[in-house]
Motif scaffolding. Sequence first.
Motif, PDB file in Angstrom:
ATOM      1  N   THR A 104       0.853  -1.188   0.000  1.00 48.67           N
ATOM      2  CA  THR A 104       0.000   0.000   0.000  1.00 48.67           C
ATOM      3  C   THR A 104       0.887   1.235   0.000  1.00 48.67           C
ATOM      4  O   THR A 104       1.848   1.318   0.751  1.00 48.67           O
ATOM      5  CB  THR A 104      -0.911   0.033   1.242  1.00 48.67           C
ATOM      6  OG1 THR A 104      -1.708  -1.149   1.241  1.00 48.67           O
ATOM      7  CG2 THR A 104      -1.795   1.241   1.257  1.00 48.67           C
ATOM      8  N   ILE A 160       0.636   5.543   0.165  1.00 52.84           N
ATOM      9  CA  ILE A 160      -0.208   6.685   0.489  1.00 52.84           C
ATOM     10  C   ILE A 160       0.599   7.950   0.194  1.00 52.84           C
ATOM     11  O   ILE A 160       1.743   8.071   0.624  1.00 52.84           O
ATOM     12  CB  ILE A 160      -0.620   6.666   1.972  1.00 52.84           C
ATOM     13  CG1 ILE A 160      -1.316   5.348   2.304  1.00 52.84           C
ATOM     14  CG2 ILE A 160      -1.497   7.857   2.301  1.00 52.84           C
ATOM     15  CD1 ILE A 160      -1.412   5.071   3.784  1.00 52.84           C
ATOM     16  N   ASN A 208       0.091  12.228   0.179  1.00 59.08           N
ATOM     17  CA  ASN A 208      -0.748  13.388   0.483  1.00 59.08           C
ATOM     18  C   ASN A 208       0.002  14.675   0.161  1.00 59.08           C
ATOM     19  O   ASN A 208       1.196  14.784   0.442  1.00 59.08           O
ATOM     20  CB  ASN A 208      -1.130  13.428   1.966  1.00 59.08           C
ATOM     21  CG  ASN A 208      -2.079  12.325   2.353  1.00 59.08           C
ATOM     22  OD1 ASN A 208      -3.017  12.053   1.628  1.00 59.08           O
ATOM     23  ND2 ASN A 208      -1.826  11.679   3.468  1.00 59.08           N
ATOM     24  N   THR A 244      -9.015   6.235   4.048  1.00 59.96           N
ATOM     25  CA  THR A 244      -7.640   6.308   4.542  1.00 59.96           C
ATOM     26  C   THR A 244      -7.184   4.911   4.968  1.00 59.96           C
ATOM     27  O   THR A 244      -8.006   4.048   5.288  1.00 59.96           O
ATOM     28  CB  THR A 244      -7.501   7.247   5.752  1.00 59.96           C
ATOM     29  OG1 THR A 244      -8.272   6.730   6.838  1.00 59.96           O
ATOM     30  CG2 THR A 244      -7.937   8.655   5.425  1.00 59.96           C
ATOM     31  N   VAL A 245      -5.891   4.732   4.979  1.00 57.55           N
ATOM     32  CA  VAL A 245      -5.278   3.495   5.471  1.00 57.55           C
ATOM     33  C   VAL A 245      -4.182   3.907   6.440  1.00 57.55           C
ATOM     34  O   VAL A 245      -3.404   4.815   6.160  1.00 57.55           O
ATOM     35  CB  VAL A 245      -4.666   2.663   4.315  1.00 57.55           C
ATOM     36  CG1 VAL A 245      -3.979   1.425   4.852  1.00 57.55           C
ATOM     37  CG2 VAL A 245      -5.736   2.287   3.309  1.00 57.55           C
ATOM     38  N   SER A 246      -4.131   3.253   7.598  1.00 56.42           N
ATOM     39  CA  SER A 246      -3.071   3.562   8.559  1.00 56.42           C
ATOM     40  C   SER A 246      -2.483   2.257   9.103  1.00 56.42           C
ATOM     41  O   SER A 246      -3.153   1.227   9.152  1.00 56.42           O
ATOM     42  CB  SER A 246      -3.606   4.429   9.700  1.00 56.42           C
ATOM     43  OG  SER A 246      -4.646   3.771  10.374  1.00 56.42           O
ATOM     44  N   TYR A 247      -1.232   2.349   9.487  1.00 59.20           N
ATOM     45  CA  TYR A 247      -0.494   1.193  10.007  1.00 59.20           C
ATOM     46  C   TYR A 247      -0.015   1.506  11.419  1.00 59.20           C
ATOM     47  O   TYR A 247       0.476   2.593  11.682  1.00 59.20           O
ATOM     48  CB  TYR A 247       0.726   0.896   9.136  1.00 59.20           C
ATOM     49  CG  TYR A 247       0.375   0.492   7.734  1.00 59.20           C
ATOM     50  CD1 TYR A 247       0.141  -0.842   7.431  1.00 59.20           C
ATOM     51  CD2 TYR A 247       0.280   1.435   6.722  1.00 59.20           C
ATOM     52  CE1 TYR A 247      -0.184  -1.225   6.144  1.00 59.20           C
ATOM     53  CE2 TYR A 247      -0.044   1.061   5.434  1.00 59.20           C
ATOM     54  CZ  TYR A 247      -0.271  -0.267   5.148  1.00 59.20           C
ATOM     55  OH  TYR A 247      -0.597  -0.639   3.880  1.00 59.20           O
ATOM     56  N   SER A 248      -0.154   0.536  12.318  1.00 62.38           N
ATOM     57  CA  SER A 248       0.337   0.674  13.675  1.00 62.38           C
ATOM     58  C   SER A 248       0.757  -0.711  14.160  1.00 62.38           C
ATOM     59  O   SER A 248      -0.096  -1.603  14.295  1.00 62.38           O
ATOM     60  CB  SER A 248      -0.747   1.252  14.578  1.00 62.38           C
ATOM     61  OG  SER A 248      -0.308   1.278  15.913  1.00 62.38           O
ATOM     62  N   ILE A 267      -3.410  -3.055  10.435  1.00 56.75           N
ATOM     63  CA  ILE A 267      -3.723  -2.206   9.286  1.00 56.75           C
ATOM     64  C   ILE A 267      -5.182  -1.795   9.439  1.00 56.75           C
ATOM     65  O   ILE A 267      -6.064  -2.634   9.597  1.00 56.75           O
ATOM     66  CB  ILE A 267      -3.535  -2.951   7.953  1.00 56.75           C
ATOM     67  CG1 ILE A 267      -2.100  -3.412   7.788  1.00 56.75           C
ATOM     68  CG2 ILE A 267      -3.957  -2.072   6.791  1.00 56.75           C
ATOM     69  CD1 ILE A 267      -1.886  -4.319   6.596  1.00 56.75           C
ATOM     70  N   THR A 268      -5.442  -0.489   9.396  1.00 63.17           N
ATOM     71  CA  THR A 268      -6.797   0.024   9.578  1.00 63.17           C
ATOM     72  C   THR A 268      -7.235   0.791   8.344  1.00 63.17           C
ATOM     73  O   THR A 268      -6.556   1.724   7.918  1.00 63.17           O
ATOM     74  CB  THR A 268      -6.877   0.954  10.809  1.00 63.17           C
ATOM     75  OG1 THR A 268      -6.376   0.263  11.947  1.00 63.17           O
ATOM     76  CG2 THR A 268      -8.305   1.393  11.066  1.00 63.17           C
ATOM     77  N   ASN A 269      -8.334   0.374   7.748  1.00 66.20           N
ATOM     78  CA  ASN A 269      -8.956   1.110   6.638  1.00 66.20           C
ATOM     79  C   ASN A 269     -10.138   1.883   7.208  1.00 66.20           C
ATOM     80  O   ASN A 269     -10.998   1.296   7.868  1.00 66.20           O
ATOM     81  CB  ASN A 269      -9.470   0.154   5.554  1.00 66.20           C
ATOM     82  CG  ASN A 269      -8.383  -0.299   4.633  1.00 66.20           C
ATOM     83  OD1 ASN A 269      -7.239  -0.402   5.032  1.00 66.20           O
ATOM     84  ND2 ASN A 269      -8.742  -0.592   3.414  1.00 66.20           N
ATOM     85  N   ASN A 270     -10.182   3.180   6.942  1.00 64.43           N
ATOM     86  CA  ASN A 270     -11.303   4.010   7.372  1.00 64.43           C
ATOM     87  C   ASN A 270     -11.997   4.564   6.138  1.00 64.43           C
ATOM     88  O   ASN A 270     -11.338   5.027   5.209  1.00 64.43           O
ATOM     89  CB  ASN A 270     -10.818   5.171   8.245  1.00 64.43           C
ATOM     90  CG  ASN A 270     -10.214   4.690   9.538  1.00 64.43           C
ATOM     91  OD1 ASN A 270     -10.840   3.972  10.287  1.00 64.43           O
ATOM     92  ND2 ASN A 270      -8.973   5.072   9.788  1.00 64.43           N
TER      93      ASN A 270
END
Length: 103
Positions: free
Chosen positions: A4, A6, A8, A75-79, A83-86
């Motif tokens: 993935t 991203i 911005n 949005t996609v975030s990694y922690s 992996i979180t898709n919002n």
Amino acid sequence: MNKTQIFNQTAVIHLNFITNMPVKLIFEHAHLNQQSQANRNFLFGDIAIRKKAVMRKMDLELSLQNIFNVKEFETVSYSANTITNNFFMLRPTQILMKAQFTF
């Protein structure tokens, strides 16, 4: 794991053509590239005009938000291992009038 990417970009432009009436333009571009889905591009824009009243200690601001009428945003975030898709449903283009008083 799916690869993935991203990307911005944000641009804020302040214009002062007329004294005591600054104009602010805000543009934001978001690009989301996932192997499992098609590429997604989101373009957002806002414009605000402020009238500064020196004598009355009051500022009025008229803003136009979401000028491109974007209806959804992802949005996609990694922690750590997550992996979180919002997915957001956005308000349509709107006009907002604000008044700010200084005492």
